[in-house]
Design a protein around this motif. Structure first.
Motif, PDB file in Angstrom:
ATOM      1  N   UNK A   1      16.969 103.279 -10.608  1.00  0.00           N
ATOM      2  CA  UNK A   1      17.518 102.601  -9.428  1.00  0.00           C
ATOM      3  C   UNK A   1      17.737 101.129  -9.733  1.00  0.00           C
ATOM      4  N   UNK A   2      16.763 100.519 -10.377  1.00  0.00           N
ATOM      5  CA  UNK A   2      16.860  99.085 -10.697  1.00  0.00           C
ATOM      6  C   UNK A   2      18.061  98.797 -11.589  1.00  0.00           C
ATOM      7  N   UNK A   3      18.231  99.607 -12.618  1.00  0.00           N
ATOM      8  CA  UNK A   3      19.327  99.382 -13.560  1.00  0.00           C
ATOM      9  C   UNK A   3      20.668  99.719 -12.921  1.00  0.00           C
TER      10      UNK A   3
ATOM     11  N   UNK B   1       8.289 112.620   1.009  1.00  0.00           N
ATOM     12  CA  UNK B   1       8.544 112.269  -0.388  1.00  0.00           C
ATOM     13  C   UNK B   1      10.014 112.510  -0.735  1.00  0.00           C
ATOM     14  N   UNK B   2      10.561 113.638  -0.295  1.00  0.00           N
ATOM     15  CA  UNK B   2      11.967 113.957  -0.560  1.00  0.00           C
ATOM     16  C   UNK B   2      12.884 112.926   0.100  1.00  0.00           C
ATOM     17  N   UNK B   3      12.569 112.531   1.328  1.00  0.00           N
ATOM     18  CA  UNK B   3      13.379 111.542   2.041  1.00  0.00           C
ATOM     19  C   UNK B   3      13.363 110.201   1.312  1.00  0.00           C
ATOM     20  N   UNK B   4      12.201 109.785   0.835  1.00  0.00           N
ATOM     21  CA  UNK B   4      12.103 108.503   0.121  1.00  0.00           C
ATOM     22  C   UNK B   4      12.898 108.556  -1.185  1.00  0.00           C
ATOM     23  N   UNK B   5      12.812 109.669  -1.903  1.00  0.00           N
ATOM     24  CA  UNK B   5      13.609 109.818  -3.134  1.00  0.00           C
ATOM     25  C   UNK B   5      15.095 109.755  -2.809  1.00  0.00           C
ATOM     26  N   UNK B   6      15.504 110.418  -1.734  1.00  0.00           N
ATOM     27  CA  UNK B   6      16.908 110.373  -1.313  1.00  0.00           C
ATOM     28  C   UNK B   6      17.342 108.938  -1.014  1.00  0.00           C
ATOM     29  N   UNK B   7      16.512 108.203  -0.298  1.00  0.00           N
ATOM     30  CA  UNK B   7      16.867 106.835   0.066  1.00  0.00           C
ATOM     31  C   UNK B   7      16.957 105.925  -1.160  1.00  0.00           C
ATOM     32  N   UNK B   8      16.086 106.156  -2.135  1.00  0.00           N
ATOM     33  CA  UNK B   8      16.152 105.373  -3.365  1.00  0.00           C
ATOM     34  C   UNK B   8      17.426 105.683  -4.150  1.00  0.00           C
ATOM     35  N   UNK B   9      17.825 106.938  -4.172  1.00  0.00           N
ATOM     36  CA  UNK B   9      19.074 107.310  -4.848  1.00  0.00           C
ATOM     37  C   UNK B   9      20.262 106.643  -4.160  1.00  0.00           C
ATOM     38  N   UNK B  10      20.245 106.606  -2.843  1.00  0.00           N
ATOM     39  CA  UNK B  10      21.324 105.939  -2.112  1.00  0.00           C
ATOM     40  C   UNK B  10      21.334 104.447  -2.396  1.00  0.00           C
ATOM     41  N   UNK B  11      20.155 103.872  -2.561  1.00  0.00           N
ATOM     42  CA  UNK B  11      20.065 102.464  -2.890  1.00  0.00           C
ATOM     43  C   UNK B  11      20.704 102.185  -4.252  1.00  0.00           C
ATOM     44  N   UNK B  12      20.509 103.110  -5.181  1.00  0.00           N
ATOM     45  CA  UNK B  12      21.070 102.941  -6.516  1.00  0.00           C
ATOM     46  C   UNK B  12      22.588 102.967  -6.510  1.00  0.00           C
ATOM     47  N   UNK B  13      23.171 103.754  -5.612  1.00  0.00           N
ATOM     48  CA  UNK B  13      24.637 103.900  -5.582  1.00  0.00           C
ATOM     49  C   UNK B  13      25.288 102.958  -4.581  1.00  0.00           C
ATOM     50  N   UNK B  14      24.461 102.125  -3.926  1.00  0.00           N
ATOM     51  CA  UNK B  14      25.016 101.148  -3.002  1.00  0.00           C
ATOM     52  C   UNK B  14      25.252 101.674  -1.606  1.00  0.00           C
ATOM     53  N   UNK B  15      24.817 102.911  -1.317  1.00  0.00           N
ATOM     54  CA  UNK B  15      24.951 103.473   0.010  1.00  0.00           C
ATOM     55  C   UNK B  15      23.748 103.069   0.852  1.00  0.00           C
ATOM     56  N   UNK B  16      23.972 102.837   2.133  1.00  0.00           N
ATOM     57  CA  UNK B  16      22.893 102.468   3.038  1.00  0.00           C
ATOM     58  C   UNK B  16      21.980 103.652   3.244  1.00  0.00           C
ATOM     59  N   UNK B  17      20.662 103.376   3.312  1.00  0.00           N
ATOM     60  CA  UNK B  17      19.689 104.455   3.512  1.00  0.00           C
ATOM     61  C   UNK B  17      19.779 105.076   4.888  1.00  0.00           C
ATOM     62  N   UNK B  18      20.484 104.428   5.835  1.00  0.00           N
ATOM     63  CA  UNK B  18      20.528 104.964   7.184  1.00  0.00           C
ATOM     64  C   UNK B  18      21.743 105.860   7.408  1.00  0.00           C
ATOM     65  N   UNK B  19      22.525 106.155   6.361  1.00  0.00           N
ATOM     66  CA  UNK B  19      23.691 107.012   6.526  1.00  0.00           C
ATOM     67  C   UNK B  19      23.305 108.463   6.369  1.00  0.00           C
TER      68      UNK B  19
END
Length: 408
Positions: A284-286, A390-408
């Motif tokens: 996610x960071x990279x 745990x699944x929701x947090x992983x999903x939100x981190x993946x969205x963060x990596x791609x620039x998508x908002x976690x609330x979508x």
């Protein structure tokens, strides 16, 4: 009302008073049993000279002596007096953490603190009456200060790790966003470790400094752990699965076909799961690069680590749920660009998990150890929701990596 500091202070005091009454007056033996064990250890140290770690192996890291000793300076003879002093200590620590969060993020912190009070109320006695209650405000304070004062955050998390191990793992997301990790994180952490080791060595306890690491190795599958869920369900219809008290560590465990193998696998799986979580955070960071919201990344990364420590653990004590509070509190304080909506799902899930955990312990624990269907299904539901979170947090981190908002 939610923006009124007076209302917040009143609610803060009311919540802690209620939990204190539960632990010292209403159901002391069920709610604050561990606190009386702390009193006993401190009585032995102060009156017999037999101190944990200094005199022998101990189940906790050496730093845990300090929060146990402070109430002991008030009284180690009377159970209730010590429990009251313990409650006051936790209340003061939580107050310092809340004040720090308000100083760092201003009024934005109030929603997070209101949520925290609801969490404590729903989690019940274990939110105050266990050693983990000491590290919860330490984590809140560290995460609140992390972006402005990473060295202080590192020292606090390391000190927390010398009390209950888990906070040390929260350094993983922090090390990925600081500019000078050696100077800002490694050196402060090393300094804390040197101080702790030096004090223990001076007291003659150096051979026992890391004894807590071996205390969990021979444990079986704890009844409340997420990994025991399948056997809890099977035990409702299969007499070959039984629940028994491990008297050596005073813990209820579940035994059945495959449980010894599962306990052994989890001893290897937990560090692998932490490594996988670290790998996800690094990706996610990279991937996010300069777009990364450091505040959101830190809070979500800390929550990911806390969830992994719970879900992939053969130990499932109810107080572990308290580890989830700090990241959510700081996340709701919105120190970065994220909105409250981005944390809504996780915040609600964690509150439900807290409520179910209090119902599991202490309310329905006797029924669960007896294998009664209804209460056992509450435990199963709680464990399933931990995995869902745990699944929701992983999903939100993946969205963060791609620039998508976690609330979508």
């Amino acid at each position: 009302m939610l923006r009124s500091r007076g209302a917040l202070v009143a609610a803060f005091l009311a919540v802690h008073l209620w939990i204190g009454l539960l632990g010292t007056v209403i159901i002391p033996t069920r709610a604050f049993w561990d606190v009386d064990l702390y009193r006993w250890w401190m009585w032995q140290g102060l009156h017999q000279g037999t101190w944990p770690v200094f005199s022998g192996d101990w189940v906790y890291p050496a730093g845990a002596i300090l929060p146990m000793l402070l109430p002991g300076l008030v009284d180690t003879w009377d159970t209730r007096t010590y429990a009251v002093a313990w409650t006051v200590l936790i209340t003061l620590l939580n107050a310092v953490a809340a004040w720090t969060l308000l100083r760092v993020t201003g009024r934005r912190a109030m929603l997070g603190i209101w949520w925290w009070l609801g969490f404590i109320l729903l989690l019940g006695p274990v939110a105050v009456g266990r050693l983990d209650a000491v590290v919860a405000p330490v984590v809140v304070t560290a995460l609140a200060l992390a972006l402005r004062r990473p060295a202080v955050a590192s020292a606090l998390l390391t000190a927390g790790a010398w009390i209950k191990v888990a906070p040390g793992a929260l350094l993983l997301p922090l090390v990925m966003i600081v500019r000078r990790p050696w100077r800002q994180l490694v050196l402060p952490a090393a300094a804390v470790c040197v101080v702790v080791a030096g004090i223990v060595a001076a007291g003659g306890g150096l051979p026992h400094l890391f004894s807590f690491l071996g205390e969990q190795g021979d444990r079986g599958l704890q009844l409340e752990s997420v990994s025991a869920t399948a056997w809890v369900l099977r035990g409702l219809v299969d007499g070959g699965v039984r629940i028994w008290m491990n008297d050596a560590i005073i813990t209820w465990e579940i035994v059945g076909p495959g449980t010894p193998a599962m306990a052994a696998v989890l001893g290897v799986l937990l560090p692998l799961a932490l490594a996988a979580a670290a790998g996800l955070l690094l990706w996610v960071r990279v991937r996010a690069g300069d777009r990364l919201d450091h505040a959101a990344f830190l809070a979500r990364g800390a929550l990911l680590i806390a969830l992994v420590l719970i879900v992939a653990n053969k130990v499932g004590s109810p107080q572990f749920i308290g580890w989830l509070a700090g990241p959510v509190v700081v996340g709701l304080a919105r120190p970065g660009r994220e909105t409250v909506r981005a944390w809504r799902t996780v915040a609600v899930l964690v509150l439900v998990i807290a409520a179910l955990t209090q119902w599991v312990f202490p309310i329905a624990y006797d029924a669960i150890t007896a294998g009664i269907v209804g209460p056992s299904l509450l435990l199963v539901t709680r464990n399933v929701l931990l995995v869902v979170t745990l699944v929701v947090v992983v999903r939100d981190l993946r969205r963060m990596a791609t620039g998508r908002s976690a609330d979508r």
